[in-house]
Scaffold this motif. Structure first.
Motif, PDB file in Angstrom:
ATOM      1  N   ASP A  35       0.815  -1.221   0.000  1.00 38.20           N
ATOM      2  CA  ASP A  35       0.000   0.000   0.000  1.00 38.20           C
ATOM      3  C   ASP A  35       0.844   1.266   0.000  1.00 38.20           C
ATOM      4  O   ASP A  35       0.369   2.315  -0.422  1.00 38.20           O
ATOM      5  CB  ASP A  35      -1.003   0.006   1.163  1.00 38.20           C
ATOM      6  CG  ASP A  35      -0.342  -0.161   2.511  1.00 38.20           C
ATOM      7  OD1 ASP A  35       0.834  -0.591   2.564  1.00 38.20           O
ATOM      8  OD2 ASP A  35      -1.002   0.133   3.520  1.00 38.20           O
ATOM      9  N   LYS A  76       1.521   3.970  -9.148  1.00 37.21           N
ATOM     10  CA  LYS A  76       0.491   4.983  -9.442  1.00 37.21           C
ATOM     11  C   LYS A  76       0.175   5.034 -10.925  1.00 37.21           C
ATOM     12  O   LYS A  76      -0.531   5.926 -11.396  1.00 37.21           O
ATOM     13  CB  LYS A  76       0.974   6.358  -8.965  1.00 37.21           C
ATOM     14  CG  LYS A  76       1.151   6.421  -7.450  1.00 37.21           C
ATOM     15  CD  LYS A  76       0.895   7.826  -6.927  1.00 37.21           C
ATOM     16  CE  LYS A  76       0.858   7.872  -5.413  1.00 37.21           C
ATOM     17  NZ  LYS A  76       2.177   8.084  -4.796  1.00 37.21           N
ATOM     18  N   VAL A  86      -3.297   0.348 -12.777  1.00 30.78           N
ATOM     19  CA  VAL A  86      -2.888  -0.273 -11.517  1.00 30.78           C
ATOM     20  C   VAL A  86      -3.813   0.216 -10.408  1.00 30.78           C
ATOM     21  O   VAL A  86      -4.008   1.421 -10.247  1.00 30.78           O
ATOM     22  CB  VAL A  86      -1.436   0.128 -11.136  1.00 30.78           C
ATOM     23  CG1 VAL A  86      -1.009  -0.572  -9.843  1.00 30.78           C
ATOM     24  CG2 VAL A  86      -0.488  -0.194 -12.277  1.00 30.78           C
ATOM     25  N   SER A  87      -4.397  -0.710  -9.678  1.00 28.04           N
ATOM     26  CA  SER A  87      -5.157  -0.271  -8.506  1.00 28.04           C
ATOM     27  C   SER A  87      -4.766  -1.142  -7.325  1.00 28.04           C
ATOM     28  O   SER A  87      -4.339  -2.283  -7.486  1.00 28.04           O
ATOM     29  CB  SER A  87      -6.655  -0.341  -8.771  1.00 28.04           C
ATOM     30  OG  SER A  87      -7.032  -1.677  -8.980  1.00 28.04           O
ATOM     31  N   ARG A  88      -4.905  -0.581  -6.133  1.00 31.51           N
ATOM     32  CA  ARG A  88      -4.529  -1.356  -4.951  1.00 31.51           C
ATOM     33  C   ARG A  88      -5.465  -1.043  -3.800  1.00 31.51           C
ATOM     34  O   ARG A  88      -6.069   0.020  -3.740  1.00 31.51           O
ATOM     35  CB  ARG A  88      -3.083  -1.065  -4.551  1.00 31.51           C
ATOM     36  CG  ARG A  88      -2.828   0.404  -4.258  1.00 31.51           C
ATOM     37  CD  ARG A  88      -1.377   0.621  -3.842  1.00 31.51           C
ATOM     38  NE  ARG A  88      -0.938   1.982  -4.129  1.00 31.51           N
ATOM     39  CZ  ARG A  88       0.299   2.418  -3.902  1.00 31.51           C
ATOM     40  NH1 ARG A  88       1.215   1.610  -3.410  1.00 31.51           N
ATOM     41  NH2 ARG A  88       0.633   3.658  -4.187  1.00 31.51           N
ATOM     42  N   ARG A  89      -5.539  -1.991  -2.908  1.00 34.75           N
ATOM     43  CA  ARG A  89      -6.368  -1.826  -1.720  1.00 34.75           C
ATOM     44  C   ARG A  89      -5.528  -2.286  -0.526  1.00 34.75           C
ATOM     45  O   ARG A  89      -5.173  -3.444  -0.416  1.00 34.75           O
ATOM     46  CB  ARG A  89      -7.614  -2.696  -1.893  1.00 34.75           C
ATOM     47  CG  ARG A  89      -8.466  -2.825  -0.672  1.00 34.75           C
ATOM     48  CD  ARG A  89      -9.651  -3.747  -0.993  1.00 34.75           C
ATOM     49  NE  ARG A  89     -10.222  -4.298   0.206  1.00 34.75           N
ATOM     50  CZ  ARG A  89     -10.937  -5.409   0.243  1.00 34.75           C
ATOM     51  NH1 ARG A  89     -11.159  -6.101  -0.862  1.00 34.75           N
ATOM     52  NH2 ARG A  89     -11.436  -5.852   1.381  1.00 34.75           N
ATOM     53  N   VAL A 107      -3.460  -6.057  -5.218  1.00 34.54           N
ATOM     54  CA  VAL A 107      -3.073  -5.232  -6.361  1.00 34.54           C
ATOM     55  C   VAL A 107      -3.706  -5.808  -7.625  1.00 34.54           C
ATOM     56  O   VAL A 107      -3.613  -7.003  -7.886  1.00 34.54           O
ATOM     57  CB  VAL A 107      -1.538  -5.196  -6.513  1.00 34.54           C
ATOM     58  CG1 VAL A 107      -1.144  -4.412  -7.766  1.00 34.54           C
ATOM     59  CG2 VAL A 107      -0.893  -4.588  -5.272  1.00 34.54           C
ATOM     60  N   THR A 108      -4.374  -4.939  -8.369  1.00 33.69           N
ATOM     61  CA  THR A 108      -4.972  -5.382  -9.629  1.00 33.69           C
ATOM     62  C   THR A 108      -4.279  -4.676 -10.791  1.00 33.69           C
ATOM     63  O   THR A 108      -4.069  -3.459 -10.752  1.00 33.69           O
ATOM     64  CB  THR A 108      -6.473  -5.040  -9.661  1.00 33.69           C
ATOM     65  OG1 THR A 108      -7.044  -5.470  -8.421  1.00 33.69           O
ATOM     66  CG2 THR A 108      -7.175  -5.742 -10.799  1.00 33.69           C
ATOM     67  N   SER A 161      -4.620  -4.034 -14.778  1.00 35.01           N
ATOM     68  CA  SER A 161      -5.401  -4.204 -16.004  1.00 35.01           C
ATOM     69  C   SER A 161      -4.771  -3.347 -17.080  1.00 35.01           C
ATOM     70  O   SER A 161      -4.998  -2.149 -17.150  1.00 35.01           O
ATOM     71  CB  SER A 161      -6.867  -3.833 -15.813  1.00 35.01           C
ATOM     72  OG  SER A 161      -7.119  -3.409 -14.503  1.00 35.01           O
ATOM     73  N   GLU A 168     -16.733  -3.793   1.354  1.00 36.68           N
ATOM     74  CA  GLU A 168     -15.749  -4.416   0.478  1.00 36.68           C
ATOM     75  C   GLU A 168     -15.781  -5.927   0.667  1.00 36.68           C
ATOM     76  O   GLU A 168     -15.956  -6.413   1.778  1.00 36.68           O
ATOM     77  CB  GLU A 168     -14.358  -3.901   0.845  1.00 36.68           C
ATOM     78  CG  GLU A 168     -14.239  -2.415   0.642  1.00 36.68           C
ATOM     79  CD  GLU A 168     -12.936  -2.052  -0.036  1.00 36.68           C
ATOM     80  OE1 GLU A 168     -12.684  -2.620  -1.118  1.00 36.68           O
ATOM     81  OE2 GLU A 168     -12.189  -1.238   0.507  1.00 36.68           O
TER      82      GLU A 168
END
Ligand code: FAD
Lengths: 381, 398
Positions: free
Chosen positions: A161, A190, A194-197, A210-211, A213, B356
């Motif tokens: 993160d 960033k 790229v997305s993250r949680r 982490v995704t 696409s 979520e």
């Protein structure tokens, strides 16, 4: 035969231990956990100042040229402090991957930045069904122009993160569990696609899902044959985690011993009950066995022969897992109720110890690996 | 020697199974099996469903709602209840304070408290342990001083489970500071809303709030709240702790966990196949199943022997059940962690209210917390070390 530290190593050990004693008390740690990243940027800057963030890197990259013994000393002290900062992710593993697989240009661009505390890395390899197998990869990388495009989902990316860049395992060819066809790619955290949680882990550290696409990636090493290099960096990381675990175990042993001497029931210190003395002794033996194997892992971490190295690292992780389980469970048990509370330090060591077993293969998994390689000692002729 | 149940016993088991699985909501039973904390409402709902049928207090005297079941029936009831994931009726009410009041309380106390306890109209908590008195309970220091028709209580209790929900607390207090440790203790009932009582939550390492500290500062308690005779509290406490002979083995609960682990392991992939087909995993689980079967047989031997024993007298064999039962419970939580692999790591509060989806499979959420939390089962209710001391003394004569 010589287990002694050099003067430089002793100095390093002293300075890290002092830092932990001064800055990493239990109350401080709680405060660091409350920071936006879940750890302290201030501590990170101090680690940079002390040269610890460049410890394993060559001097030309702003590093100290330290070896696995130096890393071991730092990690053991970090175990005592239950350090939250992304040292393993960024320096040991992230830096290790760049060092082992990266081009001269990549090393020159990234390692000095790490050493200065300006770059955070995270290794993204776990997938929904990969368990601990580094070669079990579904995420794909496709060549596009001069770069690569990545698609897939990565789980439990430690310190993912707060990372600036991910080091992602992805497949350019072969079936899901083929050892060939795996590459390592630098992905801007960033960047587009790229997305993250982020979330806390059970031991109070951090991780992320982490995704990817259509994310842009830059290959680190040969994109079709990165696995051996990845495995070596992970083995070094396991050795470092073994050292951290020894610090954690030693702390649990100390806390328990202290408690046995001070807690009074039935009109005497409970440490006067012989049955509890023996339990404390068994904790010590487990810890010493772990310490020995952590040393073994440390000296074998740089071994070039992958089979010999794998044997040693697997053996060490088995010992660490088993000793850690024993010491952790006994630490809680001998404390009674107080060991079960968040307010007391013992439980936090216990939780970190439990999680270390689950990183890069648990004791069972490594036992199978070792057994399949024929164990550690040869058969009689 | 005949290890089969009679036809009536088998019919009783079938009836219990049907009742537990059809009457107690699935949503509650699932939480129990998955190790997710129950809300107060869950516990009350389930308890009252049992009580509506007279099944919350089967072990009480018949005139106060007991069932006069044989030890075998009681065993079958518990086994089916645990296997179905039904939360046991609140132990503080039905296994602790209720039997003590029924045995030692006067008529007025019985009429005032028993039916309400049975229906969980009053939620009870157990005020025995103190900071300085855990295993050495008889050293407790909370005092109750008789002044006119009241006792004035001062001191502190700790580890008080679910005191945050409690209406009443039953306490061991020192009424005669001059007497020998065990002889100056009384058993007293205190309304949790009385002036001078403060509760402070203690967070456990799994992140939950299950235990509390309870402070007493000049708390006035009507003298009629004393149970039985003054300074006889230690005898009542021993009666209480020996009351539950066999349910502490938690065999039914562990059987449910084994079944669950098998189900989850069939959903997880390991290497080329499924985890459930992995030999190492199979052997590890089978080894626990052997221990569990042995424990079940041991428990049945204790149940069968109970026919010949005096009711309410502690049986040292129950210490064997406690030690082995808690070991097995704890090992099973480790196997659940094995099943979920790296998904042990994420910390996800089941009640954080976020929409979520969970990280990884939903069954991973409770894996580590259950392992952490279940360290308690070898600590409370007389630690496993204390149980071994009991066996050494009472069975081995050492
Ligand atoms: C989750 C949880 C819930 C609880 N709920 C309640 C509750 O609702 N109400 C209540 O009154 N109490 C409750 N307790 C308290 C519980 O009963 C005590 O924790 C237990 O009696 C142990 O006491 P202690 O924690 O003070 O440990 P200590 O007695 O200090 O023991 C520390 C260690 O020393 C060992 N030891 C002590 N004496 C001896 C000896 N003579 N020989 C060998 N070993 C020995 C113990 O086994 C333990 O390992 C709860 C505890 C927990 C953890």
């Amino acid at each position: 035969m010589d287990f002694d530290l050099s003067d430089d190593q002793r100095l390093l050990k002293d300075s890290v231990e002092r830092l932990i004693a001064d800055k990493y008390g239990f109350e401080n740690r709680k405060k660091y956990m409350q920071q936006p990243d879940g750890w302290s940027r201030e501590i990170w800057a101090q680690l940079a100042e002390l040269g610890l963030l460049g410890l394993p890197f060559a001097e030309q990259y702003g590093g100290f040229g330290g070896g696995s013994v130096e890393t071991m000393l730092v990690m053991e002290a970090f175990g005592h402090g239950l350090v939250l900062e992304p040292y393993v992710s960024t320096v040991v593993l992230g830096g290790g991957l760049i060092r082992g697989l990266g081009s001269a240009a990549q090393q020159a661009a990234i390692l000095p930045a790490i050493a200065e505390g300006k770059r955070l890395l995270a290794f993204a390899h776990v997938e929904r069904h990969s368990r601990y197998d580094l070669f079990d990869v579904v995420t794909t990388a496709k060549r596009e122009g001069t770069g690569w495009t990545l698609n897939g989902a990565k789980s439990v990316v430690l310190h993912g993160d707060s990372a600036d860049q991910f080091l992602v395992t992805a497949r350019i060819a072969g079936g899901q569990r083929a050892r060939d066809g795996i590459g390592l790619f630098l992905v801007d955290a960033k960047g587009a696609g790229v997305s993250r949680r982020g979330y806390p882990t059970q031991d109070g550290l951090r991780a992320a899902e982490v995704t990817l696409s259509g994310a842009a990636g830059e290959a680190v090493g040969d994109p079709g044959a990165a696995l051996p290099g990845i495995e070596h960096a992970v083995d070094r990381t396991i050795a470092a985690l073994c050292a951290e675990a020894v610090g954690v175990m030693a702390s649990m042993q100390e806390l328990t011993l202290d408690y046995l001497k001070t807690r009074k029931q039935f009109g005497r210190a409970i440490g006067e009950f012989q049955v509890l003395q023996h339990r404390a002794v068994d904790m010590l033996i487990a810890e010493e066995q772990a310490r020995s194997m952590a040393l073994f892992a440390t000296v074998m971490a740089d071994e070039i022969n992958p089979v010999e190295r794998t044997r040693a690292i697997a053996a060490a992780k088995v010992q660490i897992g088993r000793s850690g389980r024993h010491v952790g469970q006994e630490c809680i048990q001998l404390h009674g109720g107080i060991g079960m509370t968040m307010e007391y330090k013992a439980g936090h060591y216990f939780k970190r110890m439990t999680m270390i077993d689950k990183l890069y293969g648990d004791a069972d998994q490594h036992l199978t690996t070792l057994a399949k390689l024929g164990g550690l000692f040869g058969a009689a002729a | 020697m005949d290890l089969t149940f009679t036809e009536e016993e088998r019919a009783f088991r079938a009836e219990a199974r049907r009742f537990f699985r059809s009457e107690v909501p699935e949503s509650i039973r699932r939480k129990v099996t998955e190790g997710i904390d129950l809300t107060k409402e869950d516990i009350v709902t389930s308890h009252r469903i049992l009580n509506a049928r007279g099944w919350a207090t089967p072990n009480w005297p018949v005139e106060w709602g007991g069932q006069n079941w044989s030890p075998v029936q009681l065993y079958l009831y518990q086994d089916e209840m645990q296997q179905a994931g039904v939360p046991g009726p609140l132990a503080f009410n039905v296994s602790m304070v209720g039997p003590v009041i029924a045995q030692f309380g006067n008529e007025a106390t019985k009429r005032r408290f028993l039916a309400r306890a049975a229906n969980l109209d009053d939620w009870w908590c157990q005020g025995f342990s103190e900071p300085g008195s855990g295993s050495d309970l008889a050293s407790l220091r909370t005092t109750a001083k008789r002044v006119g028709d009241k006792y004035i209580v001062n001191g502190q209790k700790t580890w008080t489970t679910l005191a945050q929900h409690a209406d009443w607390i039953f306490c061991l207090v020192r009424t005669d500071p001059a007497a020998k440790k065990q002889e100056g203790i009384s058993f007293i009932l205190i309304d949790m809303t009385t002036k001078g009582i403060t509760r402070r939550p203690i967070q456990t390492i799994d992140g939950g709030h299950e235990v509390n500290e309870v402070f007493f500062d000049e708390v006035e308690v009507p003298a009629e709240n004393l149970v039985g005779e003054e300074n006889k509290g230690w005898d009542y406490a021993k009666f209480l702790l020996g009351h539950e002979r066999t349910s502490i083995a938690r065999v039914g609960q562990s059987k449910a966990q084994v079944a669950r682990i098998k189900r989850l392991a069939s959903l997880e992939r390991a290497g080329e196949g499924r985890l459930i087909d992995d030999l190492r995993f199979q052997e590890k689980l089978a080894a626990v199943e052997v221990e569990l079967k042995a424990l079940e047989m041991t428990q049945l031997r204790v149940v069968a022997a109970a026919r010949h024993q005096v009711k309410g007298k502690p049986d040292p064999a129950s210490s064997i059940l406690k030690i082995k039962g808690s070991d097995i419970q704890q090992v099973l939580t480790e196997l659940v962690m094995d099943v979920v692999g790296p998904y042990v790591l994420p910390y996800q509060s089941p009640e954080d209210g976020s929409n979520e989806p969970p990280v990884g499979p939903d069954y991973a959420v409770g894996a580590a917390p259950s392992y952490f939390n279940d360290r308690k089962v070898s600590i409370y209710g007389g630690s496993n070390e204390i149980q071994r001391n009991i066996i050494a003394k009472a069975i081995l004569g050492l």
